[in-house]
Write a protein that holds these residues in place. Structure first.
Motif, PDB file in Angstrom:
ATOM      1  N   UNK A 459      -9.401  14.557  15.534  1.00 56.94           N
ATOM      2  CA  UNK A 459      -9.732  14.083  16.880  1.00 56.94           C
ATOM      3  C   UNK A 459     -10.433  12.725  16.851  1.00 56.94           C
ATOM      4  N   UNK A 460     -10.041  11.870  15.881  1.00 56.49           N
ATOM      5  CA  UNK A 460     -10.563  10.506  15.846  1.00 56.49           C
ATOM      6  C   UNK A 460      -9.630   9.618  16.667  1.00 56.49           C
ATOM      7  N   UNK A 461     -10.079   9.251  17.863  1.00 59.02           N
ATOM      8  CA  UNK A 461      -9.289   8.442  18.781  1.00 59.02           C
ATOM      9  C   UNK A 461     -10.032   7.155  19.111  1.00 59.02           C
ATOM     10  N   UNK A 462      -9.284   6.109  19.375  1.00 60.65           N
ATOM     11  CA  UNK A 462      -9.821   4.934  20.057  1.00 60.65           C
ATOM     12  C   UNK A 462      -8.813   4.538  21.128  1.00 60.65           C
ATOM     13  N   UNK A 463      -9.306   3.869  22.165  1.00 63.96           N
ATOM     14  CA  UNK A 463      -8.434   3.484  23.272  1.00 63.96           C
ATOM     15  C   UNK A 463      -8.881   2.128  23.792  1.00 63.96           C
ATOM     16  N   UNK A 464      -7.916   1.328  24.209  1.00 63.87           N
ATOM     17  CA  UNK A 464      -8.239  -0.003  24.723  1.00 63.87           C
ATOM     18  C   UNK A 464      -7.077  -0.481  25.581  1.00 63.87           C
ATOM     19  N   UNK A 465      -7.356  -1.482  26.404  1.00 59.08           N
ATOM     20  CA  UNK A 465      -6.334  -2.092  27.243  1.00 59.08           C
ATOM     21  C   UNK A 465      -5.676  -3.235  26.470  1.00 59.08           C
ATOM     22  N   UNK A 466      -4.351  -3.269  26.501  1.00 63.13           N
ATOM     23  CA  UNK A 466      -3.592  -4.324  25.825  1.00 63.13           C
ATOM     24  C   UNK A 466      -2.866  -5.138  26.887  1.00 63.13           C
ATOM     25  N   UNK A 474      -1.473  -2.360  29.621  1.00 64.81           N
ATOM     26  CA  UNK A 474      -1.162  -1.016  29.170  1.00 64.81           C
ATOM     27  C   UNK A 474      -2.348  -0.483  28.376  1.00 64.81           C
ATOM     28  N   UNK A 475      -2.615   0.795  28.534  1.00 66.99           N
ATOM     29  CA  UNK A 475      -3.643   1.431  27.716  1.00 66.99           C
ATOM     30  C   UNK A 475      -2.985   1.974  26.459  1.00 66.99           C
ATOM     31  N   UNK A 476      -3.570   1.664  25.320  1.00 61.79           N
ATOM     32  CA  UNK A 476      -3.045   2.128  24.031  1.00 61.79           C
ATOM     33  C   UNK A 476      -4.081   3.039  23.383  1.00 61.79           C
ATOM     34  N   UNK A 477      -3.637   4.240  23.023  1.00 65.36           N
ATOM     35  CA  UNK A 477      -4.493   5.221  22.347  1.00 65.36           C
ATOM     36  C   UNK A 477      -4.051   5.303  20.892  1.00 65.36           C
ATOM     37  N   UNK A 478      -4.983   5.067  19.979  1.00 66.81           N
ATOM     38  CA  UNK A 478      -4.707   5.228  18.556  1.00 66.81           C
ATOM     39  C   UNK A 478      -5.354   6.524  18.079  1.00 66.81           C
TER      40      UNK A 478
END
Length: 674
Positions: A459-466, A474-478
């Motif tokens: 459950x290691x996530x990061x999210x940011x707007x690209x 677009x929102x990108x979730x890694x």
């Protein structure tokens, strides 16, 4: 300003009576169920149902009598674990039975992990000496402080049938209106979750938003909760009580939030927990002081390869909320401001994984607008029902259809060769120490730890707007997939269903890192081909600031060409390369261009093409034969040929024709996977 609300509980309440032998358990149960005392009762009574009209709630109550004998120990334990409430008895004329509560019964309930509320009943009150009555509060106060699971202490007499019904009323009340979720009895304060819920209720009732409940608003609140208005004199009396005992609870506009909370605390202190619970339940709260299921939408019906996104209405609301709670106007929400935002929710959901530190923050640790919206996008993606629940807590008044949409299936996106999603999820695979976590940390602009710290959870996530061409965002979730968990993760049929794009990271200075990344890439490609959840893939050559191993360029070029995907993207952990994130989003938007094909996949594809061509050929042959037959039939009929002569089985070369039809059927079976 009081009343008894109905509970949303269904079914009987089971009250178990336990205690030392000879303390009056059975006589207590018999007196409650029959209304009178008999000198000789059985050692243990069967389960007894109390009359429904005995209590104002009219909720059915079943009382379970128990034996304290050693041979009945198993049955006793089973009943205690099934109990909704427990009545522990002692005999008022036998002090050792009171000591037994603290030395055995209460510790035993904790050992058995029984969490039901406890009522302590002092039986045989009639046997106490008139000249030396026991001060119940003085005796029980230290015991209740030591064991907060005790809701109430009461003395009763089955012989005189006094306060017998009250014992079970308090037990029922402890189930329907438990004090534990509302207040810390030892500290004498409301619990944080209760305060948060009551604050939200206060805001909902403050229609003119002047931070006070006027007489009209207070009366509306009373009608909503208790179906009865307050007379002007009653409103004045309520305000007078608050003014005298808590001066800050009243101002020139009416009852303040502090005064509203004081009133509820006063009800609880006086044992009127049913009043506060009635208020909470009228506004949709359950016993956990969260919105009840009937106030939330049912689980979304969707395929595994569909996801949830916030709609424009919800995003516009969140932008307004962001600037409302940005008290200092610095364009970010600091910790205190985020806590203020969620002060009407059960808790701050972003204090826990995977939301904590998942999004962009500025140099002072404040959550930027992009980081704020990104975190909400992550919530909607991972748990849309919970996301909508928290939107309600912070003031969203729309319905779920205006807040959340379910996207088109990824399978259709790949067939149409285009995706219209606003939120993409990228799975990050790779061996240990390849640089996966570094990529995730660099995405929201967070520095990586100086020393290597392996990721051990999924459950290691990061999210940011690209930012994309055409001024779109677009929102990108890694999501990082640890190497040790990859095999187990991929064993699930739907493992790749939620993935829009996968990236495989390797340390280009280490040949073994490259080989392991290739193995993971082939595993994902094979899994996608086998399950139908094929995902576009990228390769990232990390640590570009180091010298590559001797054949790194040749190896990576060969593999990418064999699989039909792009050559590796070179990145360095020392720099934040935004181009890689733009590239990930671009590939996700046009997924058909970067789906790898293994040798097995190519063979299956060629075989399907061959079968397809064969079926077309067979279909054309069958059509020609049918046209020919259409020309022969009129001629035969015109010559009055017998019907039997027209049967295919009687035609010349019948075996050859039948064989062709059998072949045609077999090809169809193969094509259909039979």
């Amino acid at each position: 300003m009081a009343g008894v609300g109905s509970d949303n509980r269904s079914g009987d309440i089971r009250i178990v009576v336990a205690g030392d032998a000879g303390t009056g358990k059975t006589s207590l149960v018999f007196a409650a169920s029959t209304g009178h005392f008999v000198p000789n009762v059985p050692s243990v009574l069967p389960p007894a149902k109390l009359p429904e009209d005995m209590f104002p709630t009219r909720v059915p109550v079943t009382v379970i009598d128990t034996s304290s004998r050693t041979e009945n120990r198993t049955t006793l334990v089973e009943e205690l674990k099934r109990a909704d409430a427990i009545v522990l008895t002692y005999s008022c004329d036998r002090p050792p039975t009171l000591d037994s509560l603290t030395s055995f019964w209460l510790p035993e309930l904790r050992r058995l992990e029984v969490t039901a509320p406890v009522i302590v009943a002092g039986c045989r009150q009639d046997t106490q000496e008139e000249e030396d009555p026991t001060n119940l509060e003085q005796v029980m106060s230290p015991i209740m402080q030591q064991f907060p699971e005790i809701e109430t202490c009461i003395q009763c007499s089955a012989f005189r049938v006094t306060q017998v019904v009250e014992v079970f009323y308090f037990a029922q009340k402890a189930v329907l209106y438990p004090a534990a979720p509302l207040a810390d009895q030892e500290a004498g304060t409301l619990k944080p979750r209760c305060i948060r819920a009551l604050k939200r209720i206060f805001i909902l009732c403050d229609h003119d938003r002047d931070d006070a409940l006027s007489d009209v608003e207070l009366n509306d609140f009373q009608i909503k909760c208790f179906q009865a208005p307050l007379q002007p004199s009653e409103i004045s009396e309520v305000k007078k009580v608050v003014q005298q005992q808590y001066p800050g609870g009243i101002n020139d506009r009416g009852l303040t939030l502090a005064g509203f909370l004081f009133l509820q605390a006063l009800f609880i202190e006086k044992g009127r927990t049913e009043t506060t619970w009635t208020v909470l339940r009228r506004f949709g709260y359950n016993n956990d002081i969260r919105l009840a299921d009937d106030r939330l939408p049912p689980p979304f019906r969707r395929h595994p390869d569909q996801s949830a996104e916030l709609r424009d209405d919800a995003l516009d609301f969140l932008r307004k909320i962001f600037f409302k709670f940005d008290i200092d106007g610095d364009g970010s929400l600091r910790t205190a401001e985020v806590e203020g935002l969620f002060s009407t929710a059960p808790a701050n959901p972003w204090n826990e994984a995977p939301y904590r530190d998942a999004a962009e923050k500025n140099v002072l640790g404040g959550l930027t607008l992009d980081g704020f919206l990104s975190t909400w996008a992550l919530m909607a993606l991972l748990d849309p029902i919970r996301c909508f629940e928290y939107l309600i807590y912070i003031g969203y008044a729309g319905d779920v259809s205006s807040a959340i949409r379910i996207t088109r299936r990824r399978l259709l996106d790949r067939k149409k060769q285009q995706s219209d999603r606003n939120v993409y999820q990228c799975f990050v695979f790779g061996p240990k120490e390849a640089g996966k976590s570094t990529i995730l940390d660099s995405f929201p602009g967070r520095p990586s730890p100086k020393e290597y710290v392996p990721t051990t959870t999924d459950n290691h996530y990061v999210v940011h707007i690209v930012d994309q061409p055409g001024d779109t965002k677009k929102a990108l979730v890694l999501r990082e997939i640890p190497e040790d968990n990859a095999e187990k993760f991929l064993s699930s049929k739907d493992a790749l269903a939620a993935c829009d794009v996968a990236i495989f990271v390797y340390d280009r200075s280490c040949e073994s890192s490259w080989k392991r990344a290739t193995e993971l890439l082939l595993s994902v490609a094979s899994q996608g081909e086998a399950t139908g959840y094929e995902v576009p893939c990228l390769i990232a050559a990390a640590k570009d600031d180091l010298d590559p191993y001797p054949t790194e360029i040749q190896d990576s070029t060969r593999v990418s060409q064999d699989l039909g995907i792009e050559a590796p993207i070179r990145i360095s952990g020392k720099l934040r390369d935004v181009n890689i994130f733009c590239r990930i989003v671009s590939v996700a938007q046009h997924p058909h261009l970067s789906i790898p094909e293994t040798e097995a996949g190519k063979s299956r594809k060629q075989y399907r093409q061959f079968i397809s061509r064969s079926l077309k050929f067979a279909s054309v042959g069958a059509a020609i034969a049918f046209v020919g037959l259409g020309g022969v039939l009129p001629l035969l009929l015109s010559r009055n040929v017998a019907y039997d002569d027209l049967k295919i089985s009687n035609w010349p070369q019948k075996k050859e024709k039948k064989r062709k039809f059998d072949v045609f059927a077999s090809l169809k079976d193969i094509y259909n996977g039979k």
